[in-house]
Design a protein around this motif. Sequence first.
Motif, PDB file in Angstrom:
ATOM      1  N   ALA A 246       0.830  -1.204   0.000  1.00  0.00           N
ATOM      2  CA  ALA A 246       0.000   0.000   0.000  1.00  0.00           C
ATOM      3  C   ALA A 246       0.866   1.257   0.000  1.00  0.00           C
ATOM      4  CB  ALA A 246      -0.926  -0.008   1.215  1.00  0.00           C
ATOM      5  N   LEU A 247       2.028   1.191   0.671  1.00  0.00           N
ATOM      6  CA  LEU A 247       2.999   2.284   0.662  1.00  0.00           C
ATOM      7  C   LEU A 247       4.354   1.689   0.319  1.00  0.00           C
ATOM      8  CD1 LEU A 247       1.987   4.214   3.923  1.00  0.00           C
ATOM      9  CD2 LEU A 247       1.373   4.798   1.559  1.00  0.00           C
ATOM     10  N   ASP A 248       5.052   2.325  -0.619  1.00  0.00           N
ATOM     11  CA  ASP A 248       6.299   1.765  -1.139  1.00  0.00           C
ATOM     12  C   ASP A 248       7.415   2.814  -1.028  1.00  0.00           C
ATOM     13  OD1 ASP A 248       8.226   0.325  -2.448  1.00  0.00           O
ATOM     14  OD2 ASP A 248       7.255   0.410  -4.426  1.00  0.00           O
ATOM     15  N   HIS A 249       8.066   2.853   0.145  1.00  0.00           N
ATOM     16  CA  HIS A 249       9.192   3.762   0.394  1.00  0.00           C
ATOM     17  C   HIS A 249       8.789   5.231   0.207  1.00  0.00           C
ATOM     18  CE1 HIS A 249      11.984   0.390   0.723  1.00  0.00           C
ATOM     19  NE2 HIS A 249      11.373  -0.134  -0.320  1.00  0.00           N
ATOM     20  N   VAL A 250       7.819   5.657   0.986  1.00  0.00           N
ATOM     21  CA  VAL A 250       7.325   7.031   0.931  1.00  0.00           C
ATOM     22  C   VAL A 250       8.068   7.893   1.945  1.00  0.00           C
ATOM     23  CG1 VAL A 250       5.340   8.507   1.437  1.00  0.00           C
ATOM     24  CG2 VAL A 250       5.038   6.421   0.085  1.00  0.00           C
ATOM     25  N   SER A 251       8.588   9.026   1.494  1.00  0.00           N
ATOM     26  CA  SER A 251       9.178  10.036   2.371  1.00  0.00           C
ATOM     27  C   SER A 251       8.484  11.363   2.092  1.00  0.00           C
ATOM     28  CB  SER A 251      10.679  10.173   2.129  1.00  0.00           C
ATOM     29  OG  SER A 251      11.359   8.981   2.464  1.00  0.00           O
ATOM     30  N   VAL A 252       7.964  11.982   3.136  1.00  0.00           N
ATOM     31  CA  VAL A 252       7.213  13.222   2.969  1.00  0.00           C
ATOM     32  C   VAL A 252       7.213  13.975   4.287  1.00  0.00           C
ATOM     33  CG1 VAL A 252       4.972  12.168   3.545  1.00  0.00           C
ATOM     34  CG2 VAL A 252       5.040  14.160   2.029  1.00  0.00           C
ATOM     35  N   ALA A 253       7.163  15.311   4.227  1.00  0.00           N
ATOM     36  CA  ALA A 253       7.236  16.133   5.436  1.00  0.00           C
ATOM     37  C   ALA A 253       6.167  17.219   5.401  1.00  0.00           C
ATOM     38  CB  ALA A 253       8.625  16.757   5.564  1.00  0.00           C
ATOM     39  N   PHE A 254       5.734  17.636   6.592  1.00  0.00           N
ATOM     40  CA  PHE A 254       4.663  18.623   6.725  1.00  0.00           C
ATOM     41  C   PHE A 254       5.081  19.675   7.752  1.00  0.00           C
ATOM     42  CE2 PHE A 254       2.973  14.488   5.646  1.00  0.00           C
ATOM     43  CZ  PHE A 254       2.219  14.759   4.507  1.00  0.00           C
ATOM     44  N   ALA A 255       5.108  20.928   7.327  1.00  0.00           N
ATOM     45  CA  ALA A 255       5.615  22.016   8.157  1.00  0.00           C
ATOM     46  C   ALA A 255       4.493  22.679   8.959  1.00  0.00           C
ATOM     47  CB  ALA A 255       6.291  23.064   7.277  1.00  0.00           C
ATOM     48  N   ALA A 256       4.891  23.393  10.000  1.00  0.00           N
ATOM     49  CA  ALA A 256       3.931  24.145  10.817  1.00  0.00           C
ATOM     50  C   ALA A 256       3.288  25.249   9.990  1.00  0.00           C
ATOM     51  CB  ALA A 256       4.644  24.745  12.029  1.00  0.00           C
ATOM     52  N   GLY A 257       2.012  25.493  10.243  1.00  0.00           N
ATOM     53  CA  GLY A 257       1.314  26.574   9.574  1.00  0.00           C
ATOM     54  C   GLY A 257       1.030  26.336   8.111  1.00  0.00           C
ATOM     55  N   ARG A 258       1.042  25.065   7.699  1.00  0.00           N
ATOM     56  CA  ARG A 258       0.784  24.723   6.305  1.00  0.00           C
ATOM     57  C   ARG A 258      -0.352  23.727   6.212  1.00  0.00           C
ATOM     58  NH1 ARG A 258       2.714  27.868   2.466  1.00  0.00           N
ATOM     59  NH2 ARG A 258       3.226  26.178   1.058  1.00  0.00           N
ATOM     60  N   PHE A 259      -1.181  23.900   5.216  1.00  0.00           N
ATOM     61  CA  PHE A 259      -2.336  23.050   4.937  1.00  0.00           C
ATOM     62  C   PHE A 259      -1.991  22.260   3.680  1.00  0.00           C
ATOM     63  CE2 PHE A 259      -7.126  23.418   3.584  1.00  0.00           C
ATOM     64  CZ  PHE A 259      -7.274  22.049   3.704  1.00  0.00           C
TER      65      PHE A 259
ATOM     66  N   VAL B 184       0.152  16.862  -2.385  1.00  0.00           N
ATOM     67  CA  VAL B 184       1.067  15.739  -2.607  1.00  0.00           C
ATOM     68  C   VAL B 184       0.286  14.653  -3.339  1.00  0.00           C
ATOM     69  CG1 VAL B 184       2.436  13.938  -1.498  1.00  0.00           C
ATOM     70  CG2 VAL B 184       2.444  16.265  -0.570  1.00  0.00           C
ATOM     71  N   PHE B 185       0.815  14.174  -4.450  1.00  0.00           N
ATOM     72  CA  PHE B 185       0.138  13.171  -5.265  1.00  0.00           C
ATOM     73  C   PHE B 185       0.750  11.792  -5.028  1.00  0.00           C
ATOM     74  CE2 PHE B 185      -0.336  17.181  -7.536  1.00  0.00           C
ATOM     75  CZ  PHE B 185      -1.694  17.200  -7.827  1.00  0.00           C
ATOM     76  N   LEU B 186      -0.115  10.820  -4.763  1.00  0.00           N
ATOM     77  CA  LEU B 186       0.325   9.433  -4.625  1.00  0.00           C
ATOM     78  C   LEU B 186      -0.202   8.617  -5.794  1.00  0.00           C
ATOM     79  CD1 LEU B 186      -0.236   8.454  -0.858  1.00  0.00           C
ATOM     80  CD2 LEU B 186       1.821   9.345  -1.930  1.00  0.00           C
ATOM     81  N   ARG B 187       0.571   7.618  -6.171  1.00  0.00           N
ATOM     82  CA  ARG B 187       0.125   6.637  -7.168  1.00  0.00           C
ATOM     83  C   ARG B 187       0.865   5.333  -6.888  1.00  0.00           C
ATOM     84  NH1 ARG B 187      -2.625   6.651 -11.963  1.00  0.00           N
ATOM     85  NH2 ARG B 187      -2.713   8.931 -11.915  1.00  0.00           N
ATOM     86  N   ASP B 188       0.111   4.255  -6.807  1.00  0.00           N
ATOM     87  CA  ASP B 188       0.696   2.931  -6.573  1.00  0.00           C
ATOM     88  C   ASP B 188       1.610   2.911  -5.354  1.00  0.00           C
ATOM     89  OD1 ASP B 188      -0.619   1.982  -8.853  1.00  0.00           O
ATOM     90  OD2 ASP B 188       1.047   2.571 -10.156  1.00  0.00           O
ATOM     91  N   GLY B 189       1.191   3.614  -4.308  1.00  0.00           N
ATOM     92  CA  GLY B 189       1.925   3.574  -3.055  1.00  0.00           C
ATOM     93  C   GLY B 189       3.180   4.415  -3.010  1.00  0.00           C
ATOM     94  N   GLN B 190       3.398   5.257  -4.020  1.00  0.00           N
ATOM     95  CA  GLN B 190       4.587   6.103  -4.057  1.00  0.00           C
ATOM     96  C   GLN B 190       4.184   7.553  -4.285  1.00  0.00           C
ATOM     97  OE1 GLN B 190       6.917   4.337  -7.224  1.00  0.00           O
ATOM     98  NE2 GLN B 190       7.949   2.960  -5.795  1.00  0.00           N
ATOM     99  N   VAL B 191       5.029   8.473  -3.822  1.00  0.00           N
ATOM    100  CA  VAL B 191       4.806   9.887  -4.094  1.00  0.00           C
ATOM    101  C   VAL B 191       5.167  10.165  -5.536  1.00  0.00           C
ATOM    102  CG1 VAL B 191       5.485  12.253  -3.533  1.00  0.00           C
ATOM    103  CG2 VAL B 191       5.212  10.566  -1.702  1.00  0.00           C
ATOM    104  N   GLU B 192       4.190  10.661  -6.280  1.00  0.00           N
ATOM    105  CA  GLU B 192       4.405  10.919  -7.712  1.00  0.00           C
ATOM    106  C   GLU B 192       4.873  12.351  -7.957  1.00  0.00           C
ATOM    107  OE1 GLU B 192       2.017   9.307 -11.541  1.00  0.00           O
ATOM    108  OE2 GLU B 192       0.929  10.783 -10.340  1.00  0.00           O
ATOM    109  N   GLY B 193       4.674  13.199  -6.980  1.00  0.00           N
ATOM    110  CA  GLY B 193       5.065  14.598  -7.129  1.00  0.00           C
ATOM    111  C   GLY B 193       4.203  15.471  -6.245  1.00  0.00           C
ATOM    112  N   GLU B 194       4.377  16.779  -6.360  1.00  0.00           N
ATOM    113  CA  GLU B 194       3.566  17.695  -5.567  1.00  0.00           C
ATOM    114  C   GLU B 194       3.426  19.020  -6.286  1.00  0.00           C
ATOM    115  OE1 GLU B 194       6.189  19.698  -2.234  1.00  0.00           O
ATOM    116  OE2 GLU B 194       6.329  17.525  -2.061  1.00  0.00           O
ATOM    117  N   LEU B 195       2.447  19.808  -5.857  1.00  0.00           N
ATOM    118  CA  LEU B 195       2.203  21.136  -6.412  1.00  0.00           C
ATOM    119  C   LEU B 195       2.094  22.136  -5.267  1.00  0.00           C
ATOM    120  CD1 LEU B 195      -0.564  20.697  -9.166  1.00  0.00           C
ATOM    121  CD2 LEU B 195       1.756  21.556  -9.520  1.00  0.00           C
ATOM    122  N   PRO B 196       2.875  23.221  -5.302  1.00  0.00           N
ATOM    123  CA  PRO B 196       2.683  24.288  -4.326  1.00  0.00           C
ATOM    124  C   PRO B 196       1.615  25.264  -4.806  1.00  0.00           C
ATOM    125  CG  PRO B 196       4.610  24.752  -5.655  1.00  0.00           C
ATOM    126  CD  PRO B 196       4.055  23.438  -6.153  1.00  0.00           C
TER     127      PRO B 196
END
Length: 255
Positions: A35-48, A225-237
């Motif tokens: 379901a998750l395949d080596h996902v690394s991701v971070a979330f900062a304070a004051g961010r949605f 943050v976009f996921l596909r097949d259990g991996q982070v595919e990318g993100e958009l600010p």
Amino acid sequence: MTSHASQPSAGAPAPVVYAVDLCKTFGRQGPAVAALDHVSVAFAAGRFTSIMGPSGSGKSTLLHCLAGLERPTSGSVVVAGTDLARMSDGQLTTLRRDRVGFVFQSFNLIPTLTAEENITLSERIGGPRIDRQWMTHLVQVLGMGDRLRHRPSELSGGQQQRVAIARALAHRPAVVFADEPTGNLDSHTGGEVLHFLRLAAEQFGQTIVMVTHDPAAAACSHRVVFLRDGQVEGELPDPSTEDILARLAPRGSAA
């Protein structure tokens, strides 16, 4: 394969929540499903931040692992400086009560309690005392001051979700996790809820992580943050609905 999301780096402000090399596999008999395949991701304070992806992409599993509701197969999750892998089940329960807020699609209010009693639920079940001045401010901003003595059955869907948001924020958690929080609301009411979640990030410094399949809802966040097949595919600010739809279009919609 390592995800595209970067791990916390030296010199950068420490994220409130982050995952490193996170894996979650289901199925002990027969073929295992990652379901998750080596996902690394971070979330900062004051961010949605919104998490999006097709059905089966792993977005709900990621949310559950970040919140300590499920244990990953490998990798690590750190919430407010605490490595969840080092915590017992009892310690995780306490962390979720004291340091995490939750907003669900189904509101999850206790029907026999008033709105005020639902908002102060964490305190009622042994958590730290809630600052009444802070609670009064939340209630005023949410426009719920005249509904505190009402039970959930006496409130509209939008009012119930506002109570749930006030409950999630009342004990000043390190992070609020929202799972399809507008799924049971009409577009106008849902827009008001999303506006307040963004307000909570920008004015209160709250960290908010939301799973959604709705591009318009995700466009209310600071980052997707976009996921596909259990991996982070990318993100958009700072995404717009059009940006999100364009990102999803080449390989299908985020149903």
